[in-house]
Design an enzyme around this catalytic site. Structure first.
Site, mmCIF file in Angstrom:
data_model
loop_
_atom_site.group_PDB
_atom_site.id
_atom_site.type_symbol
_atom_site.label_atom_id
_atom_site.label_comp_id
_atom_site.label_asym_id
_atom_site.label_seq_id
_atom_site.Cartn_x
_atom_site.Cartn_y
_atom_site.Cartn_z
ATOM 1 N N SER A 60 5.965 -4.268 2.368
ATOM 2 C CA SER A 60 7.358 -4.423 1.620
ATOM 3 C C SER A 60 8.652 -4.664 2.314
ATOM 4 O O SER A 60 8.473 -4.016 2.895
ATOM 5 C CB SER A 60 6.955 -3.738 0.462
ATOM 6 O OG SER A 60 8.616 -3.657 -0.270
ATOM 7 N N TYR A 105 7.887 5.496 -2.960
ATOM 8 C CA TYR A 105 6.377 4.519 -2.743
ATOM 9 C C TYR A 105 6.973 3.788 -1.048
ATOM 10 O O TYR A 105 6.056 3.184 -0.957
ATOM 11 C CB TYR A 105 7.633 3.329 -4.283
ATOM 12 C CG TYR A 105 6.770 2.169 -4.207
ATOM 13 C CD1 TYR A 105 5.955 1.532 -4.066
ATOM 14 C CD2 TYR A 105 7.701 1.034 -3.136
ATOM 15 C CE1 TYR A 105 5.567 0.321 -3.208
ATOM 16 C CE2 TYR A 105 7.383 -0.503 -2.992
ATOM 17 C CZ TYR A 105 6.480 -0.441 -3.457
ATOM 18 O OH TYR A 105 6.185 -1.697 -2.680
ATOM 19 N N LYS A 124 4.794 2.701 2.199
ATOM 20 C CA LYS A 124 4.475 1.375 2.350
ATOM 21 C C LYS A 124 4.742 1.175 4.033
ATOM 22 O O LYS A 124 4.210 1.248 5.145
ATOM 23 C CB LYS A 124 5.624 -0.329 2.380
ATOM 24 C CG LYS A 124 5.557 -0.006 0.802
ATOM 25 C CD LYS A 124 3.759 -1.068 0.687
ATOM 26 C CE LYS A 124 3.179 -1.278 -0.324
ATOM 27 N NZ LYS A 124 1.543 -0.944 -0.576
#
Ligand code: UDP
Length: 346
Positions: free
Chosen positions: A125, A150, A154
């Site tokens: 991302s 979150y 990644k």
């Protein structure tokens, strides 16, 4: 050639399965259906003519994942989408996010090692860049401290992959997505948010169809042309096609090194109000919205420099913002009709 698509019934996963099948790949999907629905498999079959193989289990379960790999010895590559992705929820439940997103990756990498599956495409991302110092942001931009658990999953996942690759003959491509939106042109698959949408476009389409009262625009005092934040919105079908190209690049041994990273964006930034305007233009609907306070954790502006993806992958996002809005709207209507959702269309 068989590709394992984890999270293949999800938003980006399902569109990628369709594109893989179109290019002649066999697909086996593993998904625990925690944020997707099983009928998507039929919708995929409707579009592509082939129902993908499917197993429902949780990839964070080490034993089940090991068992899966020992039963499937014909997998040549893996596209790993399966992960939790709600930024706000990750702040409230960090351990849930670390356990799910990281443990499932570990289990997959172990399966790759044991069964000699060399190729991994990882769903990353643009959150890894935070608010970049320079725009547009290229793959060489420094990784900033993650804004949320979150985002951190990644970043850590990319590090886990890099460390694993350094001590094995595995290869990986991390694709850093900007803001995927839109839906398949058939309108038979699209984004299916669980409950109240966190993301802008599903919130817009649900408001327009009458499920939500009004869109809240989170802040209009940013340093942008109209004060609202800027993102690089990319059509999910363009994104899906990049995954097929990445898989082929690995299988055809065209990689320049064993871990490559690519930005997947259009290179064009649009503000929240630009997106609303495009939606209103394309649909003829006046969208009710109000300006509210900024949302915690939002960066001001980010858009991609996709030059490296354009030249190295030979891939370019082709669909316009208007096409993204049009397809998202058609999908919202298809879904409402399919589920007999009574709406007060505006
Ligand atoms: N946004 C908004 N209202 C919403 C949802 C999102 O104004 O109900 C804005 C958000 O502040 C951001 C942009 O839309 O500027 C894109 O947000 P989204 O959650 O879709 O993606 P993100 O860039 O946060 O991953």
């Amino acid at each position: 050639m068989k590709i394992l698509v984890t999270g293949g019934t999800g938003f980006i996963g399902s569109h990628t399965v369709v594109e893989l099948q179109k290019e002649g790949f066999d697909v086996v999907i593993v998904d625990n259906l925690s944020n997707s629905q099983k009928w998507i498999l039929d919708a995929v079959a409707d579009i592509s003519g082939v129902k993908p193989e499917f197993e429902q289990f949780d990839l964070a379960d080490q034993k089940l994942t090991a068992d899966f790999f020992s039963r499937h010895n014909d997998i040549v590559g893996i596209i790993h989408f399966a992960a939790y992705k709600a930024v706000g929820e990750s702040v409230a439940k960090p351990l849930l996010y670390y356990r799910n997103n990281l443990v499932s990756l570990l289990n997959i990498l172990e399966g790759m090692m044991v069964h000699n599956i060399p190729n991994l495409v990882f769903s990353s991302s643009c959150t890894v860049y935070g608010q970049p110092d320079e725009l547009p942001v290229s793959e060489k931009a420094p990784i900033k401290k993650a804004e949320s658990p979150y985002g951190n999953t990644k970043q850590i996942s990319e590090e886990i992959i890099a460390d694993t690759l350094a001590s094995s003959n595995l290869k990986a491509i991390a694709l850093r997505y900007f803001n995927p939106i839109g839906a398949h042109e058939s309108a038979k698959i699209g984004e299916l948010p669980l409950g109240v949408p966190n993301n802008l476009v599903p919130y817009i389409t649900q408001t327009a169809i009458g499920i939500r009262q009004e869109l809240s625009v989170f802040g209009n005092d940013y340093n942008t042309h109209d004060g609202t934040p800027i993102r690089d919105y990319i059509h999910v079908v363009d994104l899906a096609k990049a995954h097929v190209i990445a898989v082929k690049r690995m299988i055809e041994k065209q990689m320049k090194n064993n871990f490559e990273v690519f930005n997947l964006g259009t290179g064009i930034g649009y503000s929240v109000l630009d997106v609303i305007n495009s939606f209103e233009k394309v649909t003829g609907i006046k969208l009710p919205y109000k300006i509210v306070d900024r949302r915690a954790g939002d960066v001001e502006k980010v858009w991609a420099n996709p030059a490296w993806s354009n030249t190295e992958l030979g891939w370019k996002a082709e669909r316009s913002l208007d096409e993204m809005m049009d397809s998202a709207w058609k999908w919202e209507n298809y879904y409402a009709k399919k589920n007999n959702i009574t709406t007060k269309k505006r």
